[in-house]
Design an enzyme around this catalytic site. Structure first.
Site, short mmCIF file in Angstrom:
data_model
loop_
_atom_site.label_atom_id
_atom_site.label_comp_id
_atom_site.label_asym_id
_atom_site.label_seq_id
_atom_site.Cartn_x
_atom_site.Cartn_y
_atom_site.Cartn_z
N TYR A 51 2.82 9.66 -11.20
CA TYR A 51 1.86 8.88 -10.42
C TYR A 51 1.11 7.90 -11.34
O TYR A 51 0.98 6.72 -11.03
CB TYR A 51 0.88 9.81 -9.72
CG TYR A 51 -0.05 9.10 -8.76
CD1 TYR A 51 0.38 8.75 -7.50
CD2 TYR A 51 -1.36 8.79 -9.13
CE1 TYR A 51 -0.46 8.09 -6.61
CE2 TYR A 51 -2.21 8.15 -8.25
CZ TYR A 51 -1.76 7.80 -6.99
OH TYR A 51 -2.59 7.14 -6.12
N ASN A 88 0.80 -1.22 0.00
CA ASN A 88 0.00 0.00 0.00
C ASN A 88 0.84 1.27 0.00
O ASN A 88 0.34 2.33 -0.40
CB ASN A 88 -0.92 -0.01 1.23
CG ASN A 88 -1.56 1.33 1.48
OD1 ASN A 88 -2.49 1.74 0.79
ND2 ASN A 88 -1.06 2.06 2.49
N LYS A 134 1.28 3.76 -11.23
CA LYS A 134 0.10 2.95 -10.94
C LYS A 134 -0.26 2.03 -12.11
O LYS A 134 -0.74 0.91 -11.90
CB LYS A 134 -1.08 3.84 -10.55
CG LYS A 134 -0.86 4.59 -9.23
CD LYS A 134 -0.59 3.63 -8.06
CE LYS A 134 -0.49 4.34 -6.73
NZ LYS A 134 -0.29 3.42 -5.60
N ALA A 189 2.05 6.77 -14.28
CA ALA A 189 2.98 5.76 -14.77
C ALA A 189 3.22 4.68 -13.73
O ALA A 189 3.24 3.48 -14.02
CB ALA A 189 4.30 6.42 -15.18
#
Length: 251
Positions: free
Chosen positions: A156, A89, A160, A158
């Site tokens: 961000y 996470n 994810k 890229a």
């Protein structure tokens, strides 16, 4: 959900979605290893789980450092004998909301290091242990930004998209080894990342809500429910999938 006696590591569990998932897993009788780069926050979450009758411990981990990730796995195995589940996470957003030509190199390197390389390190270290013990479950926290275009957010997005790709590739590789790997893809959810965006652009809140069919942001505990489902035996025939929790935004 069948989570009793499962040993679960959660990275980035000192706040936000990670903390909500850690507490919910604790309520559902999992043994929770609360991992975060901020040890104080991790200890507070672990203490709350214990106060409510659960089993938990806190371990400081910087997921961008492979030796610390290896130590996280080793300490968990030393204390609890195995790692049944790891929830990857830990994640950050960039400091700036800029188009690609202006995107800062610092944002690129920092976001990719945590969100992409960190997930790779955690998957790799966990998979080695899971192969030894003959079973395991991995839940990666991706994002709606890993499924559809997200402007002014290149690093961000890229990172994810990479998490979704790594989830599917690794699930294909280890499906025959009794190891399941899935991802949750939250949409706009009340969290530090959303707060950061709204601090920069206060007007963005109403604009974003207009894009969400349910007309509200998600709550961390709602994403935690999805994480618990993927971590549990209730999803035991599910691997390589993305569970999208976005209030209908992707529609």
């Amino acid at each position: 959900m069948n989570l009793k006696d499962k040993v679960v590591i959660i990275t980035g569990a000192g706040s936000g979605i990670g903390a909500a998932a850690a507490k919910l897993l604790g309520e559902r009788n999992a043994t929770v290893v609360v991992s975060d780069i901020n040890l104080s926050n991790a200890e507070k979450v672990a203490a709350e789980i214990i106060k409510n009758g659960g089993i938990a411990s806190a371990i400081k981990t910087d997921v961008t450092k492979f030796e610390e990730v290896e130590a996280l796995i080793a300490q968990t195995v030393s204390k609890y004998d195995r790692v049944d589940v790891i929830v990857n996470n830990a994640g950050i957003g960039g400091k700036h909301q800029l188009k690609t030509a202006e995107h800062t190199h610092d944002d690129w390197h920092n976001v990719i290091a945590v969100n992409q390389t960190g997930v790779f390190y955690c998957m790799q270290a966990a998979l080695k242990q899971m192969m030894k013990q003959g079973h395991g479950t991995i839940v990666n926290v991706a994002s709606l930004a890993g499924l559809k275009a997200s402007g002014n957010n290149l690093s961000y997005s890229a990172s994810k998209f990479a998490v979704v790709g790594m989830t599917k590739s690794a699930a294909l590789e280890y499906g025959s080894k009794n190891i399941r790997i899935n991802a949750v893809c939250p949409g706009y959810t009340h969290s530090a990342l959303l707060d950061q965006l709204l601090t920069v652009r206060p007007d963005m809140g109403d604009l974003l809500k207009r894009l969400i069919p349910m007309k509200r942001f998600g709550e961390a505990n709602e994403i935690a429910e999805g994480i618990c489902f993927l971590a549990s035996d209730n999803s035991k025939f599910m691997t390589g999938q993305t569970l999208t929790l976005d209030g209908g935004t992707s529609l």
